[in-house]
Design a protein around this motif. Structure first.
Motif, PDB file in Angstrom:
ATOM      1  N   GLY A 193     -12.501  -3.770   7.766  1.00 25.66           N
ATOM      2  CA  GLY A 193     -11.501  -4.739   7.325  1.00 25.66           C
ATOM      3  C   GLY A 193     -10.641  -4.213   6.195  1.00 25.66           C
ATOM      4  N   SER A 194     -10.298  -2.929   6.240  1.00 26.21           N
ATOM      5  CA  SER A 194      -9.573  -2.287   5.138  1.00 26.21           C
ATOM      6  C   SER A 194      -8.098  -2.112   5.482  1.00 26.21           C
ATOM      7  N   PRO A 195      -7.200  -2.684   4.681  1.00 26.65           N
ATOM      8  CA  PRO A 195      -5.763  -2.497   4.935  1.00 26.65           C
ATOM      9  C   PRO A 195      -5.299  -1.141   4.437  1.00 26.65           C
ATOM     10  N   LEU A 196      -4.557  -0.431   5.261  1.00 28.27           N
ATOM     11  CA  LEU A 196      -4.025   0.882   4.885  1.00 28.27           C
ATOM     12  C   LEU A 196      -2.518   0.963   5.091  1.00 28.27           C
ATOM     13  N   SER A 197      -1.990   0.121   5.966  1.00 24.55           N
ATOM     14  CA  SER A 197      -0.543   0.083   6.213  1.00 24.55           C
ATOM     15  C   SER A 197      -0.097  -1.364   5.977  1.00 24.55           C
ATOM     16  N   ASN A 297       3.482   0.167  -0.179  1.00 30.02           N
ATOM     17  CA  ASN A 297       3.006   0.708   1.098  1.00 30.02           C
ATOM     18  C   ASN A 297       3.159   2.234   1.146  1.00 30.02           C
ATOM     19  N   LYS A 298       2.695   2.896   0.091  1.00 32.54           N
ATOM     20  CA  LYS A 298       2.923   4.328  -0.025  1.00 32.54           C
ATOM     21  C   LYS A 298       1.778   5.183   0.505  1.00 32.54           C
ATOM     22  N   LEU A 299       0.596   4.597   0.677  1.00 28.15           N
ATOM     23  CA  LEU A 299      -0.555   5.403   1.056  1.00 28.15           C
ATOM     24  C   LEU A 299      -0.409   5.977   2.460  1.00 28.15           C
ATOM     25  N   SER A 300       0.063   5.162   3.397  1.00 28.70           N
ATOM     26  CA  SER A 300       0.102   5.599   4.786  1.00 28.70           C
ATOM     27  C   SER A 300       1.262   6.548   5.092  1.00 28.70           C
ATOM     28  N   SER A 301       2.117   6.798   4.104  1.00 29.51           N
ATOM     29  CA  SER A 301       3.213   7.745   4.317  1.00 29.51           C
ATOM     30  C   SER A 301       3.138   8.909   3.337  1.00 29.51           C
ATOM     31  N   SER A 302       1.966   9.108   2.741  1.00 27.93           N
ATOM     32  CA  SER A 302       1.692  10.256   1.867  1.00 27.93           C
ATOM     33  C   SER A 302       2.645  10.341   0.683  1.00 27.93           C
ATOM     34  N   GLN A 335      -3.122  -4.407  12.890  1.00 25.03           N
ATOM     35  CA  GLN A 335      -1.940  -3.585  12.629  1.00 25.03           C
ATOM     36  C   GLN A 335      -2.016  -2.933  11.250  1.00 25.03           C
ATOM     37  N   GLN A 336      -2.553  -3.655  10.260  1.00 24.94           N
ATOM     38  CA  GLN A 336      -2.664  -3.089   8.919  1.00 24.94           C
ATOM     39  C   GLN A 336      -3.837  -2.120   8.814  1.00 24.94           C
ATOM     40  N   ALA A 337      -4.871  -2.352   9.601  1.00 25.47           N
ATOM     41  CA  ALA A 337      -6.031  -1.459   9.572  1.00 25.47           C
ATOM     42  C   ALA A 337      -5.770  -0.159  10.315  1.00 25.47           C
ATOM     43  N   LEU A 338      -4.893  -0.197  11.330  1.00 23.94           N
ATOM     44  CA  LEU A 338      -4.674   0.973  12.183  1.00 23.94           C
ATOM     45  C   LEU A 338      -3.258   1.538  12.101  1.00 23.94           C
ATOM     46  N   GLY A 438       3.798  -4.510  16.193  1.00 23.42           N
ATOM     47  CA  GLY A 438       4.212  -3.950  14.912  1.00 23.42           C
ATOM     48  C   GLY A 438       5.636  -4.349  14.585  1.00 23.42           C
ATOM     49  N   ASN A 439       6.178  -3.722  13.570  1.00 20.79           N
ATOM     50  CA  ASN A 439       7.517  -4.053  13.095  1.00 20.79           C
ATOM     51  C   ASN A 439       8.594  -3.304  13.861  1.00 20.79           C
TER      52      ASN A 439
END
Length: 739
Positions: A193-197, A297-302, A335-338, A438-439
């Motif tokens: 249940g971890s949001p990454l995006s 939302n910076k983590l998923s785009s390095s 969508q946020q987890a994947l 998704g968006n």
């Protein structure tokens, strides 16, 4: 139609019975609320309140590190009857610090910790104290976790594999940051249940992602932290969760306790012990989280770079990543987890080139907390992950979905699968992730506008109002504000600290002695339930109306071209944020490895031939089955082995890549690998047959490939005689690593 009887003395008998029952339930309900308040005060009085059910011993205290943090790691003592194998890799569970206290990953036997120990693994737990250390930051927390994991590895240096690390909810994204910075520390990573995006979602379904935009960005976080004298009260985070489902918050949870007061109180109090254990974060921590993750939302785009100059690129993670999420989760939807997978990779080949193994599970109905609290999820998903973690670790790079099915009597070789389920890890593509929704590009631009506006508003607040607010805040005023928070106040008011509530205990005791539950078919009780259903429906309708307006307002405001232009966003079709660039050094490394693999296709012996053959036979099915893994374990037990799991994992990857590069040549060279070992070929082939058919009969293409392999092995006219074979099979091996 239900008829009611009328007693000439008492009047309407069903009504009298219902009123007596309702009155008694009311007294017992408020007594349970009183107990909840007392429980809250007891928890808050503890130095490190937690809800762990298991005994433990302290290993390291983060407050003693060069950069002190309020985290610590403990070793879980196995309960009576548990058999722990110290040669199995340890499990480390990290609980979320999202407003609640620690311990939810092991607050009952059927939990992440409980299932890991049931599978024989040593277990550790990373928890935290209620208050942060002065100057504590998220990066300091990650550095402390790195020290903790290194200590676990040192304590289990003989174990077959690096520690498995489970990050629940917000601990999941911090764990991924840790693994990106220190990829050598972690074994398989499980995010529950971890949001990454954070921008990801679907219109009409995921309203929480709009909150930052409607509040004008992260300036409000800074204000709350300043009023808290540099600390952010986690009760505000809990209240955000509560607001998502007003029907449950304001009615269903309480009514369920009231309606089932004779049996429900222990479970209710057990959960509230954690749910009401509000903790505090430092202002710097919370600001970092909101600016970089929730809004940025910076983590998923390095885009995140640590203070010491390390770019946190999730593509650097070399351990398998297991993502557990649910369509019923309104806090972290799939969508946020994947979505980070789509943010980082353009194609399936990119995933393979990065050498990354990603496994995901999408539950259909379970809610957010159920992902790491539900006994049902623990007995199914977490139990299967614990029992098959070595299989997951040996999966070749790529994207997989874990398909967990209950055993049936007609399933093949069910004795090879542990527990009540059979796990298969089936290959998927990025299109399967996109199919979740998704968006659009325009929607992404709206969230990018929020991130830009947040920077502006936060800067204005820091320049104009922050110095004044900070001058007014003191530790005493901050403590008063925390105690006056509606959630905290609700616990304190209904406790024995309030003299008006104290008499409830004795009254409730008398009610229990004379308890007269009403019959289930009482018409007034049925009307009560109808009224409850109506209340739930009404509050759900309000929620849907509120969420609809929230979404319309969000896109109505941030979809304005003039506002986007004012914030520096281009109106053309260029994406509002760029994908992370390709690492030229990594590309050069991939090219070198390709040349090495081509040159080494004819190198090796019978062990490499067996691995290549098994992968080749099962490649068309694109799935790894735990029964094949168990078959290999048993073969190893019969024959013995000198190779480690890490060595076998590397060999599986090499043979898999060789088949991907040039399948025909790789297969044609199998006889070359058998040259000089003809005497072992027959028995080796028999073991290959046992492994590839352990999960059931092969499909037509698999049968054709098996026949082809049999021809290649038979070409040497092997001699049947006992002797060692499969000498290189590892102690912990992957079955069907034949993806």
């Amino acid at each position: 139609m239900i008829e009611t009887s009328v007693n000439p003395i008492l009047g309407n008998q069903p009504l009298i019975e219902y009123l007596i029952d309702a009155g008694q339930r009311t007294v017992l309900f408020w007594d349970a609320i009183r107990q909840r308040g007392n429980q809250y005060l007891e928890q808050m009085a503890k130095t490190v309140p937690h809800v762990l059910q298991f005994d433990y011993e302290s290993i390291l205290d983060g407050r003693t590190l060069p950069k002190p943090v309020n985290y610590g790691i403990i070793r879980i003592r196995p309960p009576r009857g548990a058999v722990i194998d110290d040669l199995k890799r340890p499990f480390v569970v990290i609980d979320p610090r999202a407003g609640h206290g620690p311990g939810i990953g092991g607050f009952k036997a059927e939990s992440e910790i409980g299932e890991a120990m049931r599978a024989g693994h040593p277990c550790y737990f990373i928890g935290f104290a209620p208050l942060p250390e002065p100057g504590q930051t998220i990066e300091a927390v990650i550095e402390a976790w790195a020290v903790f994991l290194q200590r676990v590895s040192d304590l289990h240096s003989e174990a077959e594999g690096k520690p498995v690390v489970i990050g629940n909810c917000q601990a999941g994204w911090a764990l991924m940051m840790l693994a990106a910075k220190y990829p050598e520390l972690c074994g398989p990573i499980i995010t529950a249940g971890s949001p990454l995006s954070y921008w990801a979602g679907v219109r009409g379904v995921n309203p929480m992602r709009y909150t930052g935009g409607l509040l004008g960005g992260s300036w409000l976080t800074a204000l709350v932290s300043d009023l808290g004298n540099g600390k952010f009260d986690g009760a505000w985070l809990v209240q955000n969760f509560e607001n998502l489902n007003p029907a449950n918050t304001f009615w269903s949870k309480q009514y369920n306790l009231y309606a089932n007061i004779d049996t429900e109180a222990p479970r209710y109090l057990g959960f509230e012990r954690w749910w009401g254990g509000h903790v505090v974060l430092s202002g710097d921590e919370m600001q970092y989280i909101v600016d970089n993750l929730f809004v940025g939302n910076k983590l998923s785009s390095s885009e995140m770079v640590t203070a010491d100059g390390v770019r946190l690129d999730l593509r650097k993670i070399r351990s398998p990543v297991v993502c557990l999420c649910s369509k019923g989760d309104n806090i972290t939807p799939p969508q946020q987890a994947l979505g980070w997978i789509l943010d980082l990779y353009r194609s399936d080949e990119d995933v393979l080139a990065s050498g990354q193994t990603i496994v995901y599970v999408v539950h259909e109905t379970i809610g957010h907390l159920g992902i790491f609290v539900s006994a049902g999820v623990a007995k199914k998903e977490h139990q299967e992950f614990a029992s098959n973690i070595d299989l997951i670790d040996c999966l070749p790079p790529g994207l997989y979905e874990a398909v967990i099915q209950r055993k049936t009597p007609d399933a093949a070789h069910i004795e090879l699968a542990t527990g009540d389920y059979i796990s298969r890890f089936e290959r998927r593509s990025l299109e399967d992730i996109r199919a979740l929704g998704g968006n659009t590009l325009d929607e992404e631009r709206c969230f990018a506008a929020v991130a830009r506006l947040s920077e502006v508003n936060h800067g204005l607040y820091r320049t104009t109002a922050q110095p004044f607010v900070r001058s007014l805040a003191t530790e005493q005023s901050a403590e008063w504000l925390r105690r006056m928070h509606p959630l905290r106040l609700g616990y304190e008011l209904f406790s024995d600290r309030n003299p008006a509530v104290q008499p409830l205990a004795s009254v409730a005791q008398m009610v229990r002695k004379s308890r007269l539950p009403v019959a289930a078919d009482n018409i007034f009780l049925q009307w009560e339930k109808i009224f409850s259903d109506w209340m739930t429906w009404s509050l759900d309708a309000f929620r849907d109306w509120r969420d609809f307006l929230t979404e319309r307002m969000f896109f109505g405001i941030y979809g304005q071209p003039w506002l986007q232009a004012l914030l520096g966003l281009r109106a053309e079709d260029a994406p509002p944020r760029q994908r992370p660039g390709l690492d030229s050094d990594h590309l050069a490394f991939v090219e070198r490895r390709i040349e090495e693999l081509r040159a080494n296709m004819d190198k090796g012996g019978p062990h490499e031939a067996a691995i290549r053959a098994m992968i080749y036979i099962r490649m068309p099915e694109n799935a790894a089955d735990e029964r094949a893994f168990e078959m290999l374990r048993r073969i190893r037990a019969e024959q013995g082995s000198e190779k480690s799991l890490a060595e076998f994992k590397q060999e599986v990857r090499e043979q898999y890549y060789m088949l991907r590069l040039d399948e025909n040549r790789a297969v044609e060279l199998i006889p070359e690998l058998l040259r000089g070992h003809e005497d072992d070929a027959a028995r080796l082939l028999e073991h290959i047959r046992r492994v590839v058919t352990a999960g059931g009969p092969l499909h037509e293409e698999g049968q054709r490939r098996l026949a082809q392999v049999e021809g290649l092995f038979a070409a040497h006219h092997p001699i049947e005689r006992p002797g060692p074979h499969l000498q290189a099979l590892p102690r912990e091996v992957h079955p069907d690593d034949n993806q």
